[in-house]
Design a protein around this motif. Structure first.
Motif, PDB file in Angstrom:
ATOM      1  N   ARG A  43      43.220 106.245 103.775  1.00 36.53           N
ATOM      2  CA  ARG A  43      41.985 105.630 103.298  1.00 36.53           C
ATOM      3  C   ARG A  43      42.165 104.997 101.921  1.00 36.53           C
ATOM      4  O   ARG A  43      41.212 104.787 101.200  1.00 36.53           O
ATOM      5  N   LEU A  45      43.477 101.945 101.004  1.00 35.54           N
ATOM      6  CA  LEU A  45      43.143 100.530 100.869  1.00 35.54           C
ATOM      7  C   LEU A  45      42.688  99.990 102.221  1.00 35.54           C
ATOM      8  O   LEU A  45      43.500  99.745 103.107  1.00 35.54           O
ATOM      9  N   LEU A  46      41.379  99.847 102.377  1.00 33.74           N
ATOM     10  CA  LEU A  46      40.793  99.290 103.596  1.00 33.74           C
ATOM     11  C   LEU A  46      41.271 100.028 104.848  1.00 33.74           C
ATOM     12  O   LEU A  46      41.622  99.412 105.861  1.00 33.74           O
TER      13      LEU A  46
END
Length: 346
Positions: A43, A45-46
């Motif tokens: 979780r 980065l995007l």
């Protein structure tokens, strides 16, 4: 597993653990568990995973092993230059001991290592243990060469030697099954003459003999709020996370996240050891697929493993200039996470 499979599992297991633990770095145990609601996933980065210094340093160790071909002096020199250039990329979250050590490398001061008992040397030691599983002398000299570049404290070296020893015993088949608690504690504390390190032997043995080894260790060492980067705390915890979740990669990583503290390093160390037991296929596919880092992504890790296993295999071993482009993106993601932590859940 053959040597290639072991090296690949060690590299990928550590990197996936690093990427899963990174979003929880520095959180107290209670808050880490609240943030990890539902299934554990990347979780950072995007909805994807990136790796931190734990994986970067392991990659540098792999590159140095390839360049040195067993010559520990060449290994030390190559690794030192990798660390120098890495510092110029302005990495986020670098440990104070490692920072001071690399600055001394740039200044040409000897010894370059500083009196710090951080877990920096331990986080890059599993691969050395795997590579030299049948050569204890080479294993110890390479671990010492890696550790002393940044850390001269004997406790930091002891932690690194313990991680390498565990990786070696798993790789050569001695610990493919969960070892006896007394043997486990004796072997790991026997890697160093340091009195503080050796004092951990009864604590480790008692924790391993309990129903919940990691919980018992945290109670014994007063780590209920989180497991910090101190080698006498972080390394024993990572080893016991591997011991408790033996053969179950997901459970091992969940134990690291739930404990809070220096989660990415603890998860990287435990993840590398766990993957040596269960293999690459034992790492949940969704975690492997969502690790989308660059330039030290899954493809490059596989090529490194192939080259380490077979000298005929080619692999780029230069310092990747891509890290100079990656670091600003990584720093921006770190800052976003820092702002997010101002909000619930607390």
């Amino acid at each position: 597993m053959n040597l290639l499979a072991q090296l690949h599992a060690c590299l990928l297991g550590g990197a996936v653990g690093d990427s899963l633990g990174l979003p929880f770095e520095g959180l107290p145990a209670r808050r880490a568990r609240r943030w990890a609601h539902g299934a554990l996933r990347q979780r950072f980065l995007l909805g994807r995973g990136m790796v931190s210094d734990d994986t970067d340093h392991t990659v540098f160790v792999a590159q140095a092993l390839l360049r040195s071909a067993g010559d520990v002096d060449v290994f030390r020199r190559v690794l030192a230059w990798r660390l120098r250039w890495w510092l110029l990329s302005l990495p986020a979250g670098i440990g104070l001991g490692t920072l001071r050590g690399i600055l001394k490398l740039w200044l040409g001061l000897r010894p370059s290592g500083v009196r710090s008992a951080g877990n920096g040397p331990a986080m890059r030691a599993a691969l050395i243990g795997c590579r030299f599983a049948y050569d204890s002398a080479a294993r110890r000299t390479h671990v010492a060469a890696s550790a002393l570049l940044t850390h001269t404290d004997p406790r930091a070296l002891a932690g690194a030697l313990a991680i390498a020893e565990a990786a070696a015993r798993i790789s050569c088949g001695q610990w493919r099954q969960r070892p006896d608690p007394a043997e486990f504690a004796q072997v790991l504390t026997g890697v160093s003459e340091n009195a503080q390190w050796r004092a951990l032997q009864p604590v480790l043995a008692e924790a391993c003999a309990s129903a919940q080894p990691t919980q018992r260790l945290r109670e014994a060492l007063g780590l209920q709020r989180g497991v910090p980067g101190f080698a006498l705390h972080s390394v024993p915890f990572a080893l016991l996370a591997w011991y408790e979740g033996h053969g179950d990669y997901a459970q091992t990583l969940q134990l690291c996240v739930d404990a809070g503290g220096d989660v990415d390093t603890n998860a990287a160390m435990a993840g590398a050891l766990a993957a040596l037991v269960c293999g690459v296929d034992g790492i949940p596919p969704q975690w492997r697929e969502r690790l989308l880092d660059w330039p030290h992504g899954t493809g490059y890790l596989q090529r490194l493993a192939a080259a380490l296993a077979d000298p005929q295999e080619s692999c780029a071993t230069n310092f990747s200039a891509g890290l100079f482009l990656r670091s600003p993106l990584f720093l921006a993601a770190v800052l976003c996470h820092g702002l997010r932590r101002l909000l619930p859940p607390y």
